[in-house]
Design a protein around this motif. Sequence first.
Motif, PDB file in Angstrom:
ATOM      1  N   SER A   3       0.829  -1.194   0.000  1.00 39.60           N
ATOM      2  CA  SER A   3       0.000   0.000   0.000  1.00 39.60           C
ATOM      3  C   SER A   3       0.868   1.250   0.000  1.00 39.60           C
ATOM      4  O   SER A   3       0.570   2.211  -0.703  1.00 39.60           O
ATOM      5  N   ALA A   4       1.918   1.265   0.777  1.00 38.16           N
ATOM      6  CA  ALA A   4       2.812   2.416   0.828  1.00 38.16           C
ATOM      7  C   ALA A   4       3.525   2.620  -0.507  1.00 38.16           C
ATOM      8  O   ALA A   4       3.803   3.749  -0.894  1.00 38.16           O
ATOM      9  N   ARG A   5       3.810   1.566  -1.216  1.00 37.36           N
ATOM     10  CA  ARG A   5       4.487   1.686  -2.512  1.00 37.36           C
ATOM     11  C   ARG A   5       3.569   2.277  -3.578  1.00 37.36           C
ATOM     12  O   ARG A   5       4.032   2.912  -4.509  1.00 37.36           O
ATOM     13  N   ALA A   6       2.269   2.059  -3.438  1.00 41.83           N
ATOM     14  CA  ALA A   6       1.319   2.495  -4.450  1.00 41.83           C
ATOM     15  C   ALA A   6       0.630   3.810  -4.096  1.00 41.83           C
ATOM     16  O   ALA A   6      -0.189   4.295  -4.872  1.00 41.83           O
ATOM     17  N   VAL A   9       2.516   8.948   0.622  1.00 39.29           N
ATOM     18  CA  VAL A   9       2.556   8.849   2.078  1.00 39.29           C
ATOM     19  C   VAL A   9       2.544  10.252   2.677  1.00 39.29           C
ATOM     20  O   VAL A   9       3.345  11.107   2.283  1.00 39.29           O
ATOM     21  N   THR A  10       1.645  10.467   3.631  1.00 36.66           N
ATOM     22  CA  THR A  10       1.519  11.781   4.261  1.00 36.66           C
ATOM     23  C   THR A  10       2.009  11.795   5.701  1.00 36.66           C
ATOM     24  O   THR A  10       2.084  12.856   6.302  1.00 36.66           O
ATOM     25  N   LEU A  11       2.330  10.648   6.261  1.00 37.25           N
ATOM     26  CA  LEU A  11       2.826  10.571   7.637  1.00 37.25           C
ATOM     27  C   LEU A  11       4.331  10.310   7.628  1.00 37.25           C
ATOM     28  O   LEU A  11       4.770   9.248   7.188  1.00 37.25           O
ATOM     29  N   PRO A  12       5.130  11.253   8.121  1.00 38.14           N
ATOM     30  CA  PRO A  12       6.582  11.069   8.076  1.00 38.14           C
ATOM     31  C   PRO A  12       7.067   9.865   8.869  1.00 38.14           C
ATOM     32  O   PRO A  12       8.100   9.283   8.533  1.00 38.14           O
ATOM     33  N   SER A  13       6.341   9.447   9.888  1.00 38.06           N
ATOM     34  CA  SER A  13       6.769   8.292  10.689  1.00 38.06           C
ATOM     35  C   SER A  13       6.821   7.023   9.844  1.00 38.06           C
ATOM     36  O   SER A  13       7.638   6.134  10.115  1.00 38.06           O
ATOM     37  N   PHE A  14       5.986   6.923   8.815  1.00 36.75           N
ATOM     38  CA  PHE A  14       6.012   5.751   7.945  1.00 36.75           C
ATOM     39  C   PHE A  14       7.365   5.597   7.263  1.00 36.75           C
ATOM     40  O   PHE A  14       7.797   4.491   6.970  1.00 36.75           O
ATOM     41  N   GLY A  22      14.618   5.628  -0.666  1.00 36.76           N
ATOM     42  CA  GLY A  22      14.819   5.251  -2.059  1.00 36.76           C
ATOM     43  C   GLY A  22      13.598   4.774  -2.807  1.00 36.76           C
ATOM     44  O   GLY A  22      13.652   4.633  -4.025  1.00 36.76           O
ATOM     45  N   TRP A  23      12.479   4.550  -2.135  1.00 33.22           N
ATOM     46  CA  TRP A  23      11.308   4.033  -2.847  1.00 33.22           C
ATOM     47  C   TRP A  23       9.999   4.707  -2.448  1.00 33.22           C
ATOM     48  O   TRP A  23       9.056   4.737  -3.233  1.00 33.22           O
ATOM     49  N   MET A  24       9.904   5.231  -1.271  1.00 29.05           N
ATOM     50  CA  MET A  24       8.640   5.765  -0.770  1.00 29.05           C
ATOM     51  C   MET A  24       8.389   7.169  -1.327  1.00 29.05           C
ATOM     52  O   MET A  24       9.269   8.020  -1.294  1.00 29.05           O
ATOM     53  N   LYS A  25       7.184   7.387  -1.830  1.00 27.22           N
ATOM     54  CA  LYS A  25       6.805   8.699  -2.322  1.00 27.22           C
ATOM     55  C   LYS A  25       6.114   9.443  -1.179  1.00 27.22           C
ATOM     56  O   LYS A  25       5.095   9.001  -0.667  1.00 27.22           O
ATOM     57  N   LEU A  26       6.684  10.586  -0.793  1.00 30.05           N
ATOM     58  CA  LEU A  26       6.192  11.348   0.342  1.00 30.05           C
ATOM     59  C   LEU A  26       5.587  12.669  -0.118  1.00 30.05           C
ATOM     60  O   LEU A  26       6.133  13.330  -1.013  1.00 30.05           O
ATOM     61  N   ALA A  27       4.489  13.069   0.512  1.00 27.01           N
ATOM     62  CA  ALA A  27       3.937  14.400   0.309  1.00 27.01           C
ATOM     63  C   ALA A  27       4.966  15.402   0.816  1.00 27.01           C
ATOM     64  O   ALA A  27       5.786  15.082   1.684  1.00 27.01           O
ATOM     65  N   TRP A  53       2.805  13.726  -8.293  1.00 29.17           N
ATOM     66  CA  TRP A  53       1.994  12.573  -7.935  1.00 29.17           C
ATOM     67  C   TRP A  53       0.797  12.523  -8.867  1.00 29.17           C
ATOM     68  O   TRP A  53       0.020  13.472  -8.962  1.00 29.17           O
ATOM     69  N   GLN A  54       0.625  11.410  -9.586  1.00 26.04           N
ATOM     70  CA  GLN A  54      -0.450  11.262 -10.572  1.00 26.04           C
ATOM     71  C   GLN A  54      -1.663  10.509 -10.038  1.00 26.04           C
ATOM     72  O   GLN A  54      -2.670  10.435 -10.704  1.00 26.04           O
ATOM     73  N   ASN A  55      -1.569   9.914  -8.873  1.00 28.03           N
ATOM     74  CA  ASN A  55      -2.653   9.186  -8.199  1.00 28.03           C
ATOM     75  C   ASN A  55      -3.342   8.145  -9.067  1.00 28.03           C
ATOM     76  O   ASN A  55      -4.469   8.365  -9.512  1.00 28.03           O
ATOM     77  N   PRO A  56      -2.822   6.968  -9.236  1.00 25.21           N
ATOM     78  CA  PRO A  56      -1.545   6.517  -8.680  1.00 25.21           C
ATOM     79  C   PRO A  56      -0.418   6.773  -9.660  1.00 25.21           C
ATOM     80  O   PRO A  56      -0.638   6.944 -10.851  1.00 25.21           O
ATOM     81  N   GLY A  57       0.752   6.753  -9.144  1.00 28.63           N
ATOM     82  CA  GLY A  57       1.941   6.882  -9.970  1.00 28.63           C
ATOM     83  C   GLY A  57       2.731   8.133  -9.665  1.00 28.63           C
ATOM     84  O   GLY A  57       2.192   9.145  -9.234  1.00 28.63           O
ATOM     85  N   PHE A  58       4.013   8.030  -9.882  1.00 29.23           N
ATOM     86  CA  PHE A  58       4.946   9.107  -9.606  1.00 29.23           C
ATOM     87  C   PHE A  58       5.663   9.465 -10.887  1.00 29.23           C
ATOM     88  O   PHE A  58       6.287   8.615 -11.518  1.00 29.23           O
ATOM     89  N   GLU A  59       5.561  10.709 -11.302  1.00 25.02           N
ATOM     90  CA  GLU A  59       6.265  11.203 -12.476  1.00 25.02           C
ATOM     91  C   GLU A  59       7.509  11.941 -11.990  1.00 25.02           C
ATOM     92  O   GLU A  59       7.427  13.074 -11.501  1.00 25.02           O
TER      93      GLU A  59
END
Length: 118
Positions: A3-6, A9-14, A22-27, A53-59
């Motif tokens: 779920s975190a990969r797709a 992520v809005t919570l920095p603790s994650f 290297g993989w997590m997309k953060l707001a 962020w393309q929801n889903p997907g990262f450009e």
Amino acid sequence: MDSARANLVTLPSFFFVLNGSGWMKLAPEAAMHACRGATEAGLVVVRVEGGIWQNPGFEARVDCIWDGIDPPATSSETSINNGNAAAFIGQEALTHSAFVLTCAPLTGYRHRTSTNAV
């Protein structure tokens, strides 16, 4: 973790709980907080990559890359570096909606060589 990969992520603790380097997309706000918390976690932010962020997907965007210091580094150097990473994200947040942080241990990391490659 899938779920975190797709998702964005809005919570920095994650970032710390799931080893998001290297993989997590953060707001943007979560990425800035993760940068600030990285020093306490013994991590140096070595690269920030921004994108849309393309929801889903990262450009990913090549016009939004920041490179930090290469460890090993002192706690003071790391704190300044990680603060600079957070400031970069703050500046780029107007045009970029997601960030990937790559971190390394403050003490440095073992580089791959032909003798230790997996």
